[in-house]
Design a protein around this motif. Structure first.
Motif, PDB file in Angstrom:
ATOM      1  N   GLU A 175       0.923  -1.341  -0.352  1.00 39.11           N
ATOM      2  CA  GLU A 175      -0.034   0.092   0.132  1.00 39.11           C
ATOM      3  C   GLU A 175       0.980   1.086   0.074  1.00 39.11           C
ATOM      4  O   GLU A 175       0.590   2.310  -0.097  1.00 39.11           O
ATOM      5  CB  GLU A 175      -0.934   0.041   0.787  1.00 39.11           C
ATOM      6  CG  GLU A 175      -0.208   0.739   2.755  1.00 39.11           C
ATOM      7  CD  GLU A 175       0.407  -1.015   3.223  1.00 39.11           C
ATOM      8  OE1 GLU A 175       0.508  -0.648   4.083  1.00 39.11           O
ATOM      9  OE2 GLU A 175       1.148  -2.091   2.391  1.00 39.11           O
ATOM     10  N   VAL A 177       3.326   4.101  -1.247  1.00 36.64           N
ATOM     11  CA  VAL A 177       4.006   5.153  -2.650  1.00 36.64           C
ATOM     12  C   VAL A 177       5.097   6.355  -1.479  1.00 36.64           C
ATOM     13  O   VAL A 177       5.188   5.895  -0.810  1.00 36.64           O
ATOM     14  CB  VAL A 177       2.844   5.674  -2.662  1.00 36.64           C
ATOM     15  CG1 VAL A 177       1.528   5.384  -3.590  1.00 36.64           C
ATOM     16  CG2 VAL A 177       2.424   7.342  -1.690  1.00 36.64           C
ATOM     17  N   PRO A 183      -0.630  10.055  -2.474  1.00 35.10           N
ATOM     18  CA  PRO A 183      -1.577   8.089  -2.156  1.00 35.10           C
ATOM     19  C   PRO A 183      -2.838   8.524  -2.455  1.00 35.10           C
ATOM     20  O   PRO A 183      -3.572   9.996  -2.328  1.00 35.10           O
ATOM     21  CB  PRO A 183      -1.192   8.430  -0.564  1.00 35.10           C
ATOM     22  CG  PRO A 183      -1.443   9.528  -0.165  1.00 35.10           C
ATOM     23  CD  PRO A 183      -0.417  10.528  -1.063  1.00 35.10           C
ATOM     24  N   GLN A 187      -3.668   4.020   0.351  1.00 34.11           N
ATOM     25  CA  GLN A 187      -2.451   4.286   0.060  1.00 34.11           C
ATOM     26  C   GLN A 187      -2.312   5.231   1.276  1.00 34.11           C
ATOM     27  O   GLN A 187      -2.538   5.778   1.768  1.00 34.11           O
ATOM     28  CB  GLN A 187      -2.100   4.663  -1.825  1.00 34.11           C
ATOM     29  CG  GLN A 187      -2.058   3.621  -2.105  1.00 34.11           C
ATOM     30  CD  GLN A 187      -1.431   4.017  -3.611  1.00 34.11           C
ATOM     31  OE1 GLN A 187      -1.729   4.667  -4.804  1.00 34.11           O
ATOM     32  NE2 GLN A 187      -0.999   3.251  -4.826  1.00 34.11           N
ATOM     33  N   VAL A 189       2.011   7.437   2.034  1.00 31.59           N
ATOM     34  CA  VAL A 189       3.593   7.499   1.844  1.00 31.59           C
ATOM     35  C   VAL A 189       4.410   6.918   2.517  1.00 31.59           C
ATOM     36  O   VAL A 189       3.888   6.744   4.200  1.00 31.59           O
ATOM     37  CB  VAL A 189       3.446   8.867   1.894  1.00 31.59           C
ATOM     38  CG1 VAL A 189       4.844   9.482   1.814  1.00 31.59           C
ATOM     39  CG2 VAL A 189       2.610   9.937   1.326  1.00 31.59           C
TER      40      VAL A 189
END
Length: 636
Positions: A175, A177, A183, A187, A189
């Motif tokens: 999940e 990034v 995101p 998701q 960060v």
């Protein structure tokens, strides 16, 4: 199969295993002088040459032979035949052994007269006065400071052998990034390893942060094998809990030994320690506060035991402004912000949720609740370890009560003037309790009507009427937020999200529903409570509810439609004696300033016609705004 922690190690036992199960890497490295601050000297540092290398003048004047000045007085001046002009830093020729300041000489044609005899080496810096060639400058184990750099440069040092530890940091999670990517839904960060790299680098660790690894045991195994080969310590972020995609434990077991999994510490219980090729692999939970705790309480002690510079710690004793509850059997670490009220340092605990990163931004320290302790009552004194310069405490103002965006705007304005507002969102009851206990510089409150003060009478009955004043910030619109512009009559047909009992918006809602004859039990979600208007707006925005009570500014900030139903007064309750504090006087001046009113007008949803007025507890004697930084006589 459900995975459980079969055995929770105590914190002390886990730290003992961590610091005794691995061999010191004994690694050193050479770093440029400009990159050496905070590093630990591995080999003694010696001066490359003497400083100064020759005799130099310490003053502007003339270099002379001291024996030529014997007997010089005001009545019997001596005219010097042998001398040379020198400025500060010039070489003193070998035939001279003293310098006379130019202001202590008198010109006599092309010669100089003096009226006071000079002593040998007067105003002369002899060769090697500062340091002699090959003299020890820094011993082994010295932690290099910024002010050491100038001296080291002077002595010809361009690089230094320092202790080195290589730390490999692996982020895992499908999940995730990377930093800089916004995101999408579901998701997030990847921030834990960014934080870990910066934090451990400050101790002198040479950190390598590897690319994000998806939740695949083969990929995690490959990344761990590489990191163990290239580093002395490996940190792996996430994958340490008991979820269906948590593979760190099985990967460690496939490559080496699992020393422990699970420690009685909060936050951070799922922490694990593995031994792969004789090197430690430390598994951190993915929740941010849990990851911070594991870095600070596990990774730091290991690196310190290997000789790296200690992480900064600033302990102070603070009196708790609120009770602090802890689960027995767990060592718990709680974010705290500390400020001074009068002569006493007060500590206000922040939220303890492992995922609440804002707690560490707002807090300026943390408290450790040992495992045998069930918590501390309000007023107890305990040690808080500050995470900022202790001197900043004197610029902190503690606010306890109802936090509205108007207060956040005030905090930003105050910050520009060197005041740091630390606000704890505890609602109106918490605000009045803080005023009663004198544990807050000011208490922001939201009251739908001043008559509502009577509902807080049990809390404020011990506060004499003349001892508290209210500084008006703004009148705020209260109403229904929704995607579709729903009104009060629509509530029995939609999903509702409510605020907590005794909150101003709840009082307004109940009064309006009673006037309209709406039975609360007819409203789907009336009993579902969240904390504060921002949480209401989030629930509606994210589809968990159709409508809820909040302020117009919060609804607008979240892209929701707003139907106004009532107004509330948003004010700061302040003890009278606090108004003598220069910081509070400055704050009141900021509230009364045209700049602050302009900010609230631009934000929208605020009536600023009474902003800055000051009244007493009984609501009488409302005064017009006074000039910034001043208070009117007889303000209550």
């Amino acid at each position: 199969m459900v995975k459980r922690y079969l055995q929770l190690r105590s914190l002390d036992e886990a730290l003992m295993l961590l610091t005794t199960s691995f061999t010191h890497p004994q690694r050193t490295g050479r770093v440029p002088l400009m990159q050496s601050v905070g590093r630990v000297v591995a080999e003694p540092v010696y001066a490359k040459y003497s400083v100064p290398e020759v005799n130099i003048s310490a003053m502007d004047g003339i270099a002379i032979r001291s024996r030529d000045t014997i007997g010089a007085t005001d009545r019997s001046p001596v005219t010097l035949e042998h001398f040379t002009r020198v400025n500060t830093g010039n070489i003193v020729p070998p035939e001279f052994d003293a310098v006379v300041m130019i202001e202590d000489t008198w010109e006599a044609g092309e010669k100089f007269q003096i009226r006071k005899s000079a002593t040998p080496w007067q105003h002369v810096r002899p060769a090697g006065e500062d340091v002699k060639e090959n003299k020890l400058v820094l011993p082994r184990g010295h932690i290099i400071r910024a002010f050491d750099i100038g001296a080291l440069a002077t002595y010809g040092i361009t690089d230094i052998e320092v202790l080195a530890v290589r730390v490999g940091i692996i982020p895992t999670g499908s999940e995730l990034v990377p930093l800089g990517v916004r995101p999408g839904p579901g998701q997030v960060v990847e921030s834990n390893t960014v934080m870990a790299q910066v934090f451990l680098s400050q101790m002198g660790a040479d950190c390598t942060r590897y690319p994000i690894v998806h939740d695949d045991p083969d990929l995690i195994r490959e990344a761990m094998t590489t990191a163990v080969k290239e580093n002395d310590l490996v940190l792996i972020s996430a994958g340490s809990s008991a979820g269906t995609r948590d593979f760190t434990e099985s990967v460690i077991r496939s490559l080496g030994n699992l020393v422990f999994h699970g420690v009685a510490v909060k936050p951070g219980k799922p922490v694990m320690l593995g031994k792969v090729d004789g090197k430690p692999v430390l598994g951190m939970p993915g929740y941010p506060l849990a990851a911070q705790t594991i870095l600070r309480e596990f990774a730091v002690p290991l690196l310190e035991s290997w000789g790296l510079s200690p992480a900064p710690r600033f302990p102070v004793n603070a009196r708790l402004g609120q009770a602090l509850v802890s689960e027995p059997g767990f060592d718990e670490f709680v974010p705290v912000f500390v400020g001074r009220i009068g002569s006493t340092l007060y500590g206000i605990p922040h939220g303890k949720g492992a995922g609440v990163q804002m707690a560490t931004i707002k807090a300026n320290g943390y408290a450790h609740i040992p495992a045998p302790v069930e918590g501390y009552e309000a007023g107890a004194v305990l040690e808080v370890l500050l995470t900022t310069d202790p001197g900043s405490i004197e610029r902190i103002l503690i606010f306890t009560g109802s936090v509205d965006p108007a207060l956040e705007e005030l905090a930003a304005l105050a910050h520009d003037r060197g005041l740091y507002i630390q606000a704890n969102n505890s609602g109106n009851t918490g605000a009045f309790l803080a005023i009663q206990r004198n544990t807050s510089h000011a208490a922001p409150i939201s009251l739908p009507a001043r008559s509502l003060l009577s509902s807080y009478q049990p809390v404020i009955k011990n506060i004499p009427a003349g001892d508290v004043v209210f500084v008006h910030i703004a009148a705020i619109e209260q109403g229904l937020a929704s995607h579709d512009g729903l009104d009060l009559g629509d509530l029995p047909r939609v999903r509702f999200i409510n605020t907590q009992k005794e909150s101003p918006s709840r009082a307004v809602l109940d009064a309006l529903m009673a006037a309209e004859g709406i039975d609360p039990l007819q409203v789907d979600g009336y009993l579902q409570e969240v904390y504060g208007p921002q949480a209401v707006a989030f629930a509606i925005r994210n589809g968990f509810a159709d409508a809820g009570m909040c302020t117009s500014s919060v609804a607008r900030a979240n892209g929701l439609r707003f139907v106004p139903l009532a107004h509330e007064d948003y004010e700061l309750a302040i003890r009278r004696e606090m108004l003598e504090d220069p910081r509070i006087r400055m704050l009141v001046g900021l509230i009364q300033s045209p700049e602050y009113r302009a900010i609230l007008k631009k934000t929208g949803g605020y009536d600023v016609s009474l902003t800055g007025t000051i009244r007493g507890l009984n609501g009488k004697n409302i005064l017009a705004p006074c000039s910034p930084g001043s208070l009117p006589a007889g303000y209550i």
